[in-house]
Design a protein around this motif. Sequence first.
Motif, PDB file in Angstrom:
ATOM      1  N   ALA A   1      -6.183  -5.830   3.686  1.00 19.26           N
ATOM      2  CA  ALA A   1      -4.909  -5.354   4.236  1.00 19.26           C
ATOM      3  C   ALA A   1      -5.089  -3.962   4.841  1.00 19.26           C
ATOM      4  CB  ALA A   1      -3.841  -5.330   3.154  1.00 19.26           C
ATOM      5  N   LEU A   2      -5.876  -3.111   4.168  1.00 21.50           N
ATOM      6  CA  LEU A   2      -6.119  -1.772   4.726  1.00 21.50           C
ATOM      7  C   LEU A   2      -6.870  -1.882   6.045  1.00 21.50           C
ATOM      8  CD1 LEU A   2      -7.088   0.177   1.477  1.00 21.50           C
ATOM      9  CD2 LEU A   2      -5.111   0.635   2.941  1.00 21.50           C
ATOM     10  N   ASP A   3      -7.850  -2.768   6.064  1.00 23.49           N
ATOM     11  CA  ASP A   3      -8.632  -2.954   7.288  1.00 23.49           C
ATOM     12  C   ASP A   3      -7.717  -3.401   8.436  1.00 23.49           C
ATOM     13  OD1 ASP A   3     -10.931  -3.160   8.872  1.00 23.49           O
ATOM     14  OD2 ASP A   3     -11.084  -5.313   8.464  1.00 23.49           O
ATOM     15  N   MET A   4      -6.875  -4.395   8.157  1.00 26.65           N
ATOM     16  CA  MET A   4      -6.005  -4.915   9.226  1.00 26.65           C
ATOM     17  C   MET A   4      -4.986  -3.884   9.692  1.00 26.65           C
ATOM     18  SD  MET A   4      -4.983  -8.827   8.271  1.00 26.65           S
ATOM     19  CE  MET A   4      -3.776  -8.969   9.571  1.00 26.65           C
ATOM     20  N   THR A   5      -4.357  -3.193   8.741  1.00 28.24           N
ATOM     21  CA  THR A   5      -3.280  -2.276   9.138  1.00 28.24           C
ATOM     22  C   THR A   5      -3.823  -0.990   9.763  1.00 28.24           C
ATOM     23  OG1 THR A   5      -3.230  -1.491   6.858  1.00 28.24           O
ATOM     24  CG2 THR A   5      -1.538  -3.062   7.479  1.00 28.24           C
ATOM     25  N   LEU A   6      -5.029  -0.570   9.340  1.00 28.68           N
ATOM     26  CA  LEU A   6      -5.556   0.705   9.863  1.00 28.68           C
ATOM     27  C   LEU A   6      -6.309   0.546  11.172  1.00 28.68           C
ATOM     28  CD1 LEU A   6      -6.704   2.327   6.515  1.00 28.68           C
ATOM     29  CD2 LEU A   6      -4.765   2.983   7.925  1.00 28.68           C
ATOM     30  N   THR A   7      -6.830  -0.659  11.425  1.00 28.24           N
ATOM     31  CA  THR A   7      -7.529  -0.857  12.704  1.00 28.24           C
ATOM     32  C   THR A   7      -6.636  -1.560  13.720  1.00 28.24           C
ATOM     33  OG1 THR A   7      -8.386  -3.013  12.058  1.00 28.24           O
ATOM     34  CG2 THR A   7      -9.790  -1.115  11.569  1.00 28.24           C
TER      35      THR A   7
ATOM     36  N   GLY B   1       8.023  -4.873   6.517  1.00 27.64           N
ATOM     37  CA  GLY B   1       7.539  -5.404   5.234  1.00 27.64           C
ATOM     38  C   GLY B   1       6.024  -5.558   5.176  1.00 27.64           C
ATOM     39  N   GLY B   2       5.352  -5.325   6.317  1.00 28.13           N
ATOM     40  CA  GLY B   2       3.904  -5.573   6.383  1.00 28.13           C
ATOM     41  C   GLY B   2       3.077  -4.753   5.414  1.00 28.13           C
ATOM     42  N   THR B   3       3.515  -3.505   5.144  1.00 21.73           N
ATOM     43  CA  THR B   3       2.698  -2.676   4.243  1.00 21.73           C
ATOM     44  C   THR B   3       2.782  -3.187   2.800  1.00 21.73           C
ATOM     45  OG1 THR B   3       4.475  -1.100   3.756  1.00 21.73           O
ATOM     46  CG2 THR B   3       3.063  -0.593   5.656  1.00 21.73           C
ATOM     47  N   GLN B   4       3.836  -3.953   2.503  1.00 17.92           N
ATOM     48  CA  GLN B   4       4.012  -4.433   1.122  1.00 17.92           C
ATOM     49  C   GLN B   4       3.677  -5.918   0.973  1.00 17.92           C
ATOM     50  OE1 GLN B   4       4.580  -1.912  -0.984  1.00 17.92           O
ATOM     51  NE2 GLN B   4       4.618  -0.695   0.904  1.00 17.92           N
ATOM     52  N   ASN B   5       3.839  -6.696   2.038  1.00 16.06           N
ATOM     53  CA  ASN B   5       3.691  -8.153   1.904  1.00 16.06           C
ATOM     54  C   ASN B   5       2.307  -8.666   2.265  1.00 16.06           C
ATOM     55  OD1 ASN B   5       6.366  -8.267   1.184  1.00 16.06           O
ATOM     56  ND2 ASN B   5       7.101  -8.707   3.256  1.00 16.06           N
ATOM     57  N   LEU B   6       1.498  -7.838   2.931  1.00 15.51           N
ATOM     58  CA  LEU B   6       0.190  -8.353   3.358  1.00 15.51           C
ATOM     59  C   LEU B   6      -0.825  -8.341   2.220  1.00 15.51           C
ATOM     60  CD1 LEU B   6      -1.654  -9.374   5.650  1.00 15.51           C
ATOM     61  CD2 LEU B   6      -2.185  -6.988   6.184  1.00 15.51           C
ATOM     62  N   HIS B   7      -0.909  -7.216   1.484  1.00 15.46           N
ATOM     63  CA  HIS B   7      -2.009  -7.142   0.504  1.00 15.46           C
ATOM     64  C   HIS B   7      -1.906  -8.162  -0.634  1.00 15.46           C
ATOM     65  CE1 HIS B   7       0.212  -4.759  -2.480  1.00 15.46           C
ATOM     66  NE2 HIS B   7       0.647  -4.005  -1.488  1.00 15.46           N
ATOM     67  N   PRO B   8      -0.683  -8.584  -1.051  1.00 15.88           N
ATOM     68  CA  PRO B   8      -0.684  -9.636  -2.066  1.00 15.88           C
ATOM     69  C   PRO B   8      -1.292 -10.950  -1.543  1.00 15.88           C
ATOM     70  CG  PRO B   8       1.467  -8.562  -1.934  1.00 15.88           C
ATOM     71  CD  PRO B   8       0.673  -8.097  -0.753  1.00 15.88           C
ATOM     72  N   ILE B   9      -1.320 -11.133  -0.236  1.00 17.18           N
ATOM     73  CA  ILE B   9      -1.845 -12.382   0.343  1.00 17.18           C
ATOM     74  C   ILE B   9      -3.345 -12.284   0.623  1.00 17.18           C
ATOM     75  CG2 ILE B   9      -1.684 -13.906   2.379  1.00 17.18           C
ATOM     76  CD1 ILE B   9       1.322 -13.150   2.507  1.00 17.18           C
ATOM     77  N   VAL B  10      -3.784 -11.171   1.229  1.00 19.11           N
ATOM     78  CA  VAL B  10      -5.203 -11.102   1.642  1.00 19.11           C
ATOM     79  C   VAL B  10      -6.025 -10.132   0.800  1.00 19.11           C
ATOM     80  CG1 VAL B  10      -4.645 -11.708   4.037  1.00 19.11           C
ATOM     81  CG2 VAL B  10      -4.818  -9.297   3.400  1.00 19.11           C
ATOM     82  N   GLY B  11      -5.377  -9.429  -0.099  1.00 19.70           N
ATOM     83  CA  GLY B  11      -6.101  -8.429  -0.891  1.00 19.70           C
ATOM     84  C   GLY B  11      -5.969  -7.045  -0.260  1.00 19.70           C
ATOM     85  N   LEU B  12      -6.111  -6.016  -1.103  1.00 20.32           N
ATOM     86  CA  LEU B  12      -5.879  -4.637  -0.659  1.00 20.32           C
ATOM     87  C   LEU B  12      -6.857  -4.197   0.437  1.00 20.32           C
ATOM     88  CD1 LEU B  12      -4.484  -1.875  -0.988  1.00 20.32           C
ATOM     89  CD2 LEU B  12      -6.091  -1.369  -2.819  1.00 20.32           C
ATOM     90  N   GLN B  13      -8.146  -4.481   0.231  1.00 13.03           N
ATOM     91  CA  GLN B  13      -9.136  -3.957   1.193  1.00 13.03           C
ATOM     92  C   GLN B  13      -8.949  -4.594   2.574  1.00 13.03           C
ATOM     93  OE1 GLN B  13     -13.172  -3.362  -1.011  1.00 13.03           O
ATOM     94  NE2 GLN B  13     -11.982  -4.885  -2.130  1.00 13.03           N
TER      95      GLN B  13
END
Length: 576
Positions: A198-204, A184-196
Motif C-alpha cells: 500500500a505504501l508503494d502504491m500510494t507513494l509512487t 478512503g484509500g489511505t485506510q482501505n488499501l493496506h488491509p487488502i494488499v498489505g502495508l508495504q
Amino acid sequence: MLRLASARASLRLNGLGAFQGTATCPSFLKRASLSTRGQYFAPVEVKDGVAIIRIDGPGKMNTIDDNFRQEIDALWTDKVANDASVKAAVIISAKPDNFIAGADIKFIDSVEDFASLKDVCLKGHATFQKIRKANKPLVAAIHGPALGGGLEVALYCDYRIVTSSPKTVLGLPEVKLGLLPGFGGTQNLHPIVGLQAALDMTLTGKNIRPDKAKKMGLADVVVDPAALETVAVETARALAEGSLKGKRKGKGLLQKVLEDTSMGRSIVYGQTEKMVAKNTGGHYPAPTAILDTIKYGFTHSKPQALEYEATRFAELAATSVSAALRGIFTGTTALKQSKYGKPANPVETVAVVGAGLMGAGIAQVTAEKGYRVLLKDKDLAGVSRGEKYISDNLKGKMKKKRMTKYAYDTTTSRVVGLTDESANWGKQFGKADMVIEAVFEDLSLKHKVIQQLEEHLPPHAVFASNTSAIPIARIAEASQRPENVIGMHYFSPVPQMPLLEIIPHKGTSKEAAAAAFEVGKKQGKTVIFVKDVPGFYVNRCLGPYLVETGALMEGALVASLGIGCLAWLLSPRLKI
Ligand SMILES: C/C=C/C(=O)SCCNC(=O)CCNC(=O)[C@H](O)C(C)(C)COP(=O)(O)OP(=O)(O)OC[C@H]1O[C@@H](n2cnc3c(N)ncnc32)[C@H](O)[C@@H]1OP(=O)(O)O
C-alpha cells in the motif's frame, strides 16, 4: 419554479427520489429531467436479484465529484437497499474503455474554498459506509483505468473483478497531483494488499496491471473483457447466497512481523521516511502526508482516520505544489489533441533509417504500437546491432512480466531488417507511409539519404528527421517534396524518454504534421510542436546550463560542482 418541480418529479420517476441536493446542481437536474437516467449512471437493471449499476458520466471518461456521490447514494437507497428482491449489486462502467479515472481534476481546480473539500470527502465516506452496512454484497467489475477515487470506490466493494485487457490499470496516482487518496484509500488499501504494497502504491502512484493486481490481492479474479459482466453478476449472486466468500491474500511470517506488529511497522515507517526524504528533498508535501495518514489509521478508530484523511486531502489541494502538478496534468492532456486533425493517409508502415541507439529505439517503440517497421542500416552488422537492441529490451520486459512471449514474438516479427545490399529494399520502401531518419548529424549525408529514398517512397510518404541540431528547412532543401519533410526529435534512450519534439519547417504541410503527431502520440510520447530554430526547444533550454557549467569548470571555481552538473546533464533523465 415549474422547471425545478418537474425536475424533482422526474428524478422520482427515475428511482432517484431520495436525492435532495436540488439547489446545488442545476445541470444534474436539467439532464435528469430530460431523460430517464441520471447524470452519472444509466438506469439500474436487475438480473435475478442482482442490481447492475452502470456508471456513465457526462464525458468520454468517467470521473467523480459530489454530484456522482449524491447520485449513487440515492440510487443505492432506492434500487438496492429498499428493494427486498435485490440481494447484491455489481458496479460496472457503461463506457467502452474506462471504469473511473478518479476524482474530477477540473472540479478540484474549480473549487474556491479548498477547505470545503474536506466535507466532500467526508460525505463520500458516509455514502460508502452506508453501502457497506446494507449487507448486500457489492462487486466491482473493472475494465479500463480504475484510478484514484475510481479505485477507491472499488476498494469499498466486497470483490474486485478485472479484465485482462492492456487497457485495465489500477492505481492511486493522487501523489502525482500533490494529493493523497482522500476517498478512503489511505485506510482501505493496506488491509487488502498489505502495508508495504500500500505504501508503494500510494507513494509512487504507479499503475498496476491485471496480473500483478491479482497476485498482490488487489483483484480477486482476472477475466476476459467479454465475460466481465456475466462473471460479476454470478459472483455477486454467489456472495449473497454465501456459496462464495471474499478472501484476503495470506501473509508470510516476515510480512506478518513487519506489518502486523507495532515494532515491525516502525521499521517499515523508518525506511519509508528515509526514502521519501531522499526522493522529495523536502519539496513535495504529499508523500509525507500520505505516510502520516496511513500511520494515523493504525492508532485511531476508522472514523477518526477517515476524518484525518479528509483534512489532509483538503490541505494538500490548497498547496501551490498541488496546483502546479494539476496544471501539468491539464497541460499534458491538452497536448494529446492534434491541432492538425487526422492525417488523410493513415500511417501503417514506418521506415527507420539508421539502426544505431536512436534508430533502434525509435523502431522498438514504433513496432510495439503495432506499426510495421522497416529498419535499414548500411550493412548487416549495423542492422543486426539494432535488432539485438530491440530484442534485448523486449526480453527485459518479458523478464519483468511486462510483456508476454506472444507480444514479444508479434512485436519482433513486425520489424523487417534491411541493408543497402538487400535486393528488395526499394520495393519495401515503396510501401512506407513515413520515414524517420536517424543517421549521423551530417547535412550532406541527410541530403543523400533523402534523395536516395525519394526514388522509392510513395508521394504521400512523410520524411522525418531525428536531427537534434540541423535546421529542418536546410534538410528539406534536397527534397522533391519539401512539404513532406518535418523534424521528429526523440531523446535517448527512446523507449524510456517521454518527450518528442515535432518541428515543422515553414513549408511543411498540415498533412505531414498530422501524420507525425499521430505516430508520436501512438508511440506513447508527449508531443510538443516546436519552431525550426537553433536547438529547437530542449537544447535551447539546456544551452545556458552547459555554458555556465563550462565557465565554472574553466575558472576551476568549484571543480566538483562542475563535475556534478555534468553528471546531472548526462543522466538518462536529460540525455539528448
Ligand atoms: C480523492 C481522489 C482523488 C483523485 O482521484 S485525483 C485523480 C486521480 N486520477 C488521475 O490522476 C488519473 C488522471 N487521468 C489519466 O491519467 C488519464 O486520463 C487516463 C490514464 C485515465 C486516460 O488516458 P488517455 O486514454 O490518454 O485519455 P486522456 O486524453 O488523458 O483523457 C481523456 C479525457 O478525460 C479527461 N480526464 C481523464 N482523467 C480525468 C480526471 N481524473 N479528471 C478530469 N478529467 C479527466 C481528460 O482531461 C480528457 O479530457 P478531454 O477529452 O476533454 O481532453
